[in-house]
Motif scaffolding. Structure first.
Motif, PDB file in Angstrom:
ATOM      1  N   LEU A  30       0.843  -1.195   0.000  1.00 19.64           N
ATOM      2  CA  LEU A  30       0.000   0.000   0.000  1.00 19.64           C
ATOM      3  C   LEU A  30       0.879   1.246   0.000  1.00 19.64           C
ATOM      4  N   HIS A  31       0.573   2.169  -0.885  1.00 21.95           N
ATOM      5  CA  HIS A  31       1.286   3.447  -0.954  1.00 21.95           C
ATOM      6  C   HIS A  31       1.071   4.226   0.346  1.00 21.95           C
ATOM      7  N   THR A  32       2.027   5.106   0.639  1.00 19.94           N
ATOM      8  CA  THR A  32       1.918   5.893   1.878  1.00 19.94           C
ATOM      9  C   THR A  32       0.685   6.792   1.884  1.00 19.94           C
ATOM     10  N   ASN A  33       0.063   7.042   0.701  1.00 22.52           N
ATOM     11  CA  ASN A  33      -1.148   7.867   0.686  1.00 22.52           C
ATOM     12  C   ASN A  33      -2.389   7.085   1.120  1.00 22.52           C
ATOM     13  N   GLY A  34      -2.219   5.776   1.387  1.00 23.00           N
ATOM     14  CA  GLY A  34      -3.319   4.955   1.874  1.00 23.00           C
ATOM     15  C   GLY A  34      -4.335   4.590   0.826  1.00 23.00           C
ATOM     16  N   LYS A  35      -4.085   4.929  -0.424  1.00 24.81           N
ATOM     17  CA  LYS A  35      -5.053   4.648  -1.497  1.00 24.81           C
ATOM     18  C   LYS A  35      -4.432   3.797  -2.596  1.00 24.81           C
ATOM     19  N   ASP A  36      -3.331   4.272  -3.167  1.00 26.15           N
ATOM     20  CA  ASP A  36      -2.732   3.597  -4.317  1.00 26.15           C
ATOM     21  C   ASP A  36      -1.959   2.362  -3.872  1.00 26.15           C
ATOM     22  N   ILE A  37      -1.640   1.512  -4.856  1.00 21.63           N
ATOM     23  CA  ILE A  37      -1.044   0.207  -4.548  1.00 21.63           C
ATOM     24  C   ILE A  37       0.149  -0.023  -5.456  1.00 21.63           C
ATOM     25  N   TRP A  38       1.291  -0.424  -4.842  1.00 25.48           N
ATOM     26  CA  TRP A  38       2.478  -0.823  -5.605  1.00 25.48           C
ATOM     27  C   TRP A  38       2.377  -2.305  -5.955  1.00 25.48           C
ATOM     28  N   ILE A  39       2.575  -2.631  -7.241  1.00 28.26           N
ATOM     29  CA  ILE A  39       2.630  -4.014  -7.704  1.00 28.26           C
ATOM     30  C   ILE A  39       4.107  -4.305  -8.000  1.00 28.26           C
ATOM     31  N   ILE A  40       4.701  -5.313  -7.340  1.00 24.05           N
ATOM     32  CA  ILE A  40       6.152  -5.506  -7.352  1.00 24.05           C
ATOM     33  C   ILE A  40       6.475  -6.887  -7.882  1.00 24.05           C
ATOM     34  N   THR A  41       7.447  -6.954  -8.811  1.00 29.88           N
ATOM     35  CA  THR A  41       7.933  -8.227  -9.364  1.00 29.88           C
ATOM     36  C   THR A  41       9.406  -8.085  -9.684  1.00 29.88           C
ATOM     37  N   GLY A  85      19.102  -7.975 -12.725  1.00 31.93           N
ATOM     38  CA  GLY A  85      19.124  -7.801 -11.274  1.00 31.93           C
ATOM     39  C   GLY A  85      18.139  -6.720 -10.872  1.00 31.93           C
ATOM     40  N   LYS A  86      16.976  -6.646 -11.555  1.00 31.87           N
ATOM     41  CA  LYS A  86      16.066  -5.525 -11.396  1.00 31.87           C
ATOM     42  C   LYS A  86      14.740  -5.947 -10.770  1.00 31.87           C
ATOM     43  N   PHE A  87      14.343  -5.193  -9.726  1.00 29.79           N
ATOM     44  CA  PHE A  87      12.967  -5.228  -9.245  1.00 29.79           C
ATOM     45  C   PHE A  87      12.214  -4.109  -9.958  1.00 29.79           C
ATOM     46  N   GLN A  88      10.944  -4.369 -10.310  1.00 29.93           N
ATOM     47  CA  GLN A  88      10.112  -3.347 -10.947  1.00 29.93           C
ATOM     48  C   GLN A  88       8.854  -3.166 -10.121  1.00 29.93           C
ATOM     49  N   ALA A  89       8.516  -1.906  -9.781  1.00 28.69           N
ATOM     50  CA  ALA A  89       7.341  -1.572  -8.990  1.00 28.69           C
ATOM     51  C   ALA A  89       6.428  -0.686  -9.834  1.00 28.69           C
ATOM     52  N   SER A 104       7.651   2.879   0.533  1.00 26.46           N
ATOM     53  CA  SER A 104       6.314   2.828  -0.066  1.00 26.46           C
ATOM     54  C   SER A 104       5.866   4.181  -0.619  1.00 26.46           C
ATOM     55  N   SER A 105       6.685   5.215  -0.441  1.00 30.27           N
ATOM     56  CA  SER A 105       6.336   6.501  -1.069  1.00 30.27           C
ATOM     57  C   SER A 105       6.971   6.623  -2.446  1.00 30.27           C
ATOM     58  N   THR A 106       8.160   5.971  -2.658  1.00 31.64           N
ATOM     59  CA  THR A 106       8.865   6.097  -3.946  1.00 31.64           C
ATOM     60  C   THR A 106       8.866   4.811  -4.755  1.00 31.64           C
ATOM     61  N   GLY A 107       8.620   3.662  -4.105  1.00 35.11           N
ATOM     62  CA  GLY A 107       8.674   2.388  -4.807  1.00 35.11           C
ATOM     63  C   GLY A 107      10.076   1.818  -4.935  1.00 35.11           C
ATOM     64  N   GLN A 108      11.075   2.409  -4.277  1.00 33.73           N
ATOM     65  CA  GLN A 108      12.457   1.966  -4.380  1.00 33.73           C
ATOM     66  C   GLN A 108      12.788   0.918  -3.318  1.00 33.73           C
ATOM     67  N   LEU A 109      13.635  -0.090  -3.720  1.00 34.21           N
ATOM     68  CA  LEU A 109      14.201  -1.066  -2.807  1.00 34.21           C
ATOM     69  C   LEU A 109      15.631  -0.668  -2.487  1.00 34.21           C
ATOM     70  N   SER A 110      16.090  -0.974  -1.257  1.00 37.40           N
ATOM     71  CA  SER A 110      17.448  -0.621  -0.837  1.00 37.40           C
ATOM     72  C   SER A 110      17.915  -1.613   0.219  1.00 37.40           C
ATOM     73  N   ASN A 111      19.227  -1.506   0.547  1.00 33.21           N
ATOM     74  CA  ASN A 111      19.816  -2.252   1.677  1.00 33.21           C
ATOM     75  C   ASN A 111      19.587  -3.757   1.552  1.00 33.21           C
ATOM     76  N   VAL A 112      20.178  -4.332   0.540  1.00 30.63           N
ATOM     77  CA  VAL A 112      20.046  -5.782   0.345  1.00 30.63           C
ATOM     78  C   VAL A 112      20.751  -6.535   1.479  1.00 30.63           C
ATOM     79  N   ARG A 113      20.178  -7.665   1.861  1.00 33.65           N
ATOM     80  CA  ARG A 113      20.755  -8.527   2.897  1.00 33.65           C
ATOM     81  C   ARG A 113      20.574  -9.978   2.485  1.00 33.65           C
ATOM     82  N   ASN A 114      21.684 -10.736   2.463  1.00 33.18           N
ATOM     83  CA  ASN A 114      21.658 -12.149   2.088  1.00 33.18           C
ATOM     84  C   ASN A 114      21.240 -12.990   3.290  1.00 33.18           C
ATOM     85  N   LEU A 115      20.018 -13.505   3.273  1.00 39.21           N
ATOM     86  CA  LEU A 115      19.525 -14.293   4.414  1.00 39.21           C
ATOM     87  C   LEU A 115      20.172 -15.661   4.495  1.00 39.21           C
ATOM     88  N   ASN A 116      20.754 -16.135   3.393  1.00 42.29           N
ATOM     89  CA  ASN A 116      21.432 -17.441   3.431  1.00 42.29           C
ATOM     90  C   ASN A 116      22.619 -17.441   4.395  1.00 42.29           C
TER      91      ASN A 116
END
Length: 870
Positions: free
Chosen positions: A157-168, A174-178, A234-246
């Motif tokens: 959910l976008h920070t405006n409480g209305k719009d929705i980010w669809i993420i794949t 090596g790209k996420f798209q929102a 959730s305001s810009t749709g950007q991902l950051s700070n990757v962490r390898n859980l393995n």
């Protein structure tokens, strides 16, 4: 959202969204979360992996899909609902989200699988079509978004409480798209985040899941061993700070299921290859807990939180799901249950579960009708209900009385309902209003036994409580006697009642064992309220008289208790006691024990204990008494003393007798010469001892004696060399001295001729001597030859000094020219023959040194040369 305002109890009411309450997955399997626990149902869908489902705000299913086909709520394929381009074996084949601001339209997103190349696409479902059963809008069917995407899709959910980010995530990148979905539709220009691992073509399998608060994204590529977590804005749709859980595990993990706990503090991961694991990861401290494991491939599947806030795990080809009951609890306290949810007969779980927008479980509903809980009205009160919708959808209301207002004022009891009619559906809710009657409360008086309690329950629905002890619960627990009351109150009434609680006490009677005097009697009183009595002799009165010894009892009985006390009565004994006269050793303590049953004690020094210690000589007594008798005994204590004798070391004159007296009363004597008298006479000095013995001690004393002789000295007449002096020595041990010059030293220095005398005295006598000293010329001559010839001709073969007087000290040394000593002698008759170290020395000049003292004490020193000729 609807807000209902009640005049007297509440002003608003919010009910949770139910759009995720119906699940369809696996082989015709389903769950209905409108009941608790969820009910197993069935559908027409057969899917190996991901599905999607959506319900209306009341929890009624609208439609569901496997990414290829769409079924309506009657489980029929919608018109235009077949042939979607999602993958039949996609990890997250579909995702359904309502179009923001729309009353009837939903976006159905689909992803390709590893057998197809459909990419990411969407189709719009409009529930106003097909007579309210819904239909896929043909002009929007299979709208392409991305050509190549992995089998993963989630929504935030976008920070405006209305719009929705669809993420794949796209393949070969090596790209996420929102993509942002707004009320105007999907913005196909994505926000791209190039971050994390590169997803090659074989990295297509595996889900992406957002946290419920939208701040974290976790994505996995199952067969590439990729599992990473990112921060999401959730305001810009950007991902950051990757962490390898393995890195939290030993080696790569084949992660297939991902889910966050309801409060997003814990992360759950399932793996499905080689060994299937179910892990819990604490996102605060990285602690990993293994909840279960099983060997083999493809046993564990997707993870999904339900509307009941429990997490469910798919089990491939199984008639059940596993359940985590308390997923917010760390470690094993989370309550993992294998086979926790059984499925309907003829259905089964496969690898997938429905894919929902994670935020949707915590949304307030946009369209929901709720009149509130059934309630009561007091006389003269009224209930005001306001219907207010925040939805953009037009709505018409119809009440049971035919009115259509959004405000209803209710003043009478009865059943009321309202129907909300939207363009594509209708909702109805009912409320029951009752008028309460004042309750009748009557709490009885009660009697309880001591140590027991009674519970009074004044419960009446909707009442509040106040008891006499200020407690406010429906029940009161009473264990003490007293007068009590309770007051019941509600918004409509206030009633009260009082009652008494009496307590029957435990009969407390206890008679100690007792002594009585001969010919006396004892009266015992067992009086206690409310009891009957029985004595061991059959007496039934509170009091009883005893005049004989024996064992007795009394029994007291009331409605609660029967108590029996046993006691002994005995005749007091006549105290008798004899302490003999006693002798003790000095330093010892005599302990006398006068213990006698049932008596008091008084000693002659006024102490009152049974046991007394004595360590001094004297005449004593003790008196012992009881309630009947008194007895006194006298005794004496004598003390044997330790013998005392001391002899200092002593001297006595030769020929005298020394008497030693060791007299001491009551002892025997033994001297070192074996004599046994108290006196020993000594005529000879030495070391002696005496031993004194009695019944307690044996003491030995040593004495050292020395004998003193009268002074015995000798000083002869003598001569004195001119210019010399001599010492007259009259020393005698232990003596005193007086010389003719009145000096008192042991010796006298004399430096001229004359007559001298000395008087030497000690304790045993004195002696006087006179000494005559004459002058004498004591000088002497010394001659040392200056040449000798040790050549074996018999003439001057040796060399030595010649002295004219006897000597007391002498030393003669000869040196060669190098300073070496070639001859030395302390005998003035010894001469040097010219040999040194067994060799004849060569001719030459030698130096000599001579030092000598005559018997008269005259000393001379000479130095010179001696020539050796051969």
């Amino acid at each position: 959202m609807f807000i209902f305002c009640f005049l007297f109890t509440w002003t608003s009411r919010i009910i949770a969204q139910k759009q995720n309450n119906i699940w369809y997955f696996g082989t015709r399997a389903g769950l209905d979360f409108n009941v608790d626990p969820p009910k197993s149902i069935s559908g027409n869908l057969v899917a190996l992996e991901g599905t999607a489902s959506i319900s209306d705000p009341g929890g009624n299913n609208l439609f569901y899909s496997d990414g290829v086909t769409v079924w309506d709520r009657n489980k029929n394929i919608m018109p235009n609902g077949a042939g979607l381009v999602g993958g039949a074996s996609s990890t997250q084949a579909a995702l359904i989200v309502p179009l923001p601001g729309s009353c009837s339209q939903y976006y159905l997103f689909t992803t390709e699988d590893h057998f197809t190349n459909g990419g990411l696409a969407y189709s719009v479902v409009d529930m106003c079509l097909n007579n309210g059963m819904g239909d896929v809008v043909l002009s929007t069917k299979n709208k392409p978004v991305i050509d190549e995407t992995a089998e993963k899709i989630t929504a935030v959910l976008h920070t405006n409480g209305k719009d929705i980010w669809i993420i794949t995530h796209t393949l070969n990148s090596g790209k996420f798209q929102a993509f942002l979905l707004t009320s105007t539709g999907l913005n196909t220009t994505p926000v791209i985040s190039t971050i994390g691992s590169f997803y090659a073509n074989d990295a297509i399998i595996g889900p992406v899941k957002a946290s419920h608060n939208g701040t974290k994204i976790v994505s996995s590529a199952s067969f590439r061993g990729i599992c990473e977590m990112f921060d999401f804005d959730s305001s810009t749709g950007q991902l950051s700070n990757v962490r390898n859980l393995n890195q939290l595990f030993n080696g790569q993990q084949w992660v297939y299921g991902i889910e966050f706990s309801p409060n997003d503090s814990l992360l759950y991961l399932s793996t499905f290859f080689v060994t299937n694991y179910l892990y819990q990861v604490n996102l605060f401290n990285d602690q990993v807990t293994t909840l279960n494991s099983i060997s083999g491939n493809y046993h564990y599947g997707a993870l999904q939180m339900g509307p009941d806030k429990k997490i469910y795990m798919a089990r491939n080809n199984s008639s059940f799901l596993d359940v985590i009951d308390h997923p917010d609890m760390p470690g094993t306290t989370c309550g993992y249950r294998e086979k926790g949810q059984l499925l309907s007969t003829g259905t089964s779980s496969q690898s997938g579960l429905p894919n929902f927008a994670p935020y949707s479980f915590f949304l307030n509903p946009n369209t929901l009708l709720f009149l509130g809980k059934d309630t009561t009205l007091c006389n003269g009160d009224s209930l005001i209900i306001n219907l207010s919708s925040t939805s953009n959808c037009p709505v018409n209301y119809l009440w049971n009385d035919g009115t259509s207002t959004i405000k209803k004022v209710i003043k009478t009891t009865g059943t009321y309902w309202v129907e909300a009619n939207y363009p594509c559906f209708s909702l109805r809710d009912t409320i029951h209003i009752d008028a309460p009657s004042p309750p009748v409360i009557s709490l009885p008086d009660t009697s309880i036994c001591e140590g027991q309690n009674v519970i009074y329950d004044a419960f009446i629905t909707g009442a509040s409580y106040l008891w006499s002890d200020n407690s406010t619960t429906p029940k009161i627990n009473i264990s003490k006697q007293g007068h009590y009351w309770v007051q019941l109150s509600s918004s409509c009434y206030s009633v009260s009642d009082s009652f008494d609680v009496s307590v029957t006490p435990f009969p407390k009677v206890s008679f100690p064992d007792t002594n009585i005097c001969h010919d006396d009697s004892l009266v015992l009183d067992a009086s206690f309220p409310g009891v009957v009595y029985l004595w061991s002799d059959g007496t039934t009165t509170p009091k009883n008289v005893f005049s004989t010894s024996g064992s007795y009892w009394v029994q007291l009985e009331n409605v609660c208790f029967t108590h029996r006390d046993t006691f002994q009565i005995a005749f007091a004994p006549v105290p008798t006691l004899i302490f003999n006269d006693t002798i003790i050793c000095q330093g010892e303590v005599l302990t006398l024990d006068a213990t006698f049953p049932g008596t008091q004690y008084l000693w002659s020094d006024n102490t009152t204990k049974a046991i007394h210690d004595f360590n001094t000589k004297g005449l004593y007594w003790i008196e012992i008494s009881n309630t009947c008798y008194s007895y006194r005994d006298s005794f004496s204590i004598d003390i044997i003393r330790r013998p005392e004798v001391t002899f200092p070391d002593t001297s006595f004159c030769v020929g005298d007798t020394l008497t030693l007296n060791a007299a001491f009363p009551g002892v025997t004597f033994l001297w070192s010469d074996s004599s046994t008298d108290s006196i020993l006479s000594l005529v000879k000095a030495g070391s002696y001892w005496v031993q004194l013995s009695n019944a307690c001690f044996s003491v030995k004393e040593m004495i050292n004696t020395t004998s003193i002789a009268p002074p015995d000295i000798t000083l002869a007449d003598t001569v004195l060399c001119a210019g010399q002096s001599l010492i007259l020595d009259a020393t005698f041990p232990g003596a005193s001295y007086l010389w003719s010059d009145q000096s008192t030293l042991s010796s006298l220095l004399v430096d001229h001729a004359g007559m001298y005398w000395v008087e030497v005295s000690n304790a045993c006598g004195q002696k006087m001597l006179t000494i005559h000293i004459q002058n004498l010329d004591c000088d002497f001559s010394v001659y040392v030859p200056n040449v000798f010839s040790p050549n074996d001709d018999g003439i001057n073969e040796t060399v030595k000094p010649f002295v004219s007087t006897p000597l007391s000290e002498y030393q003669f040394i000869i040196f060669d020219r190098w300073g070496d000593c070639v001859f030395v002698s302390a005998d003035n008759q010894e001469s040097w023959n010219g040999v040194y170290k067994n060799k004849k020395v060569p001719p030459g000049v030698f130096a000599y040194y001579m030092d000598c003292t005559s018997v008269m004490g005259i000393r001379k020193t000479l130095k010179g040369d001696i020539t050796l000729i051969r």
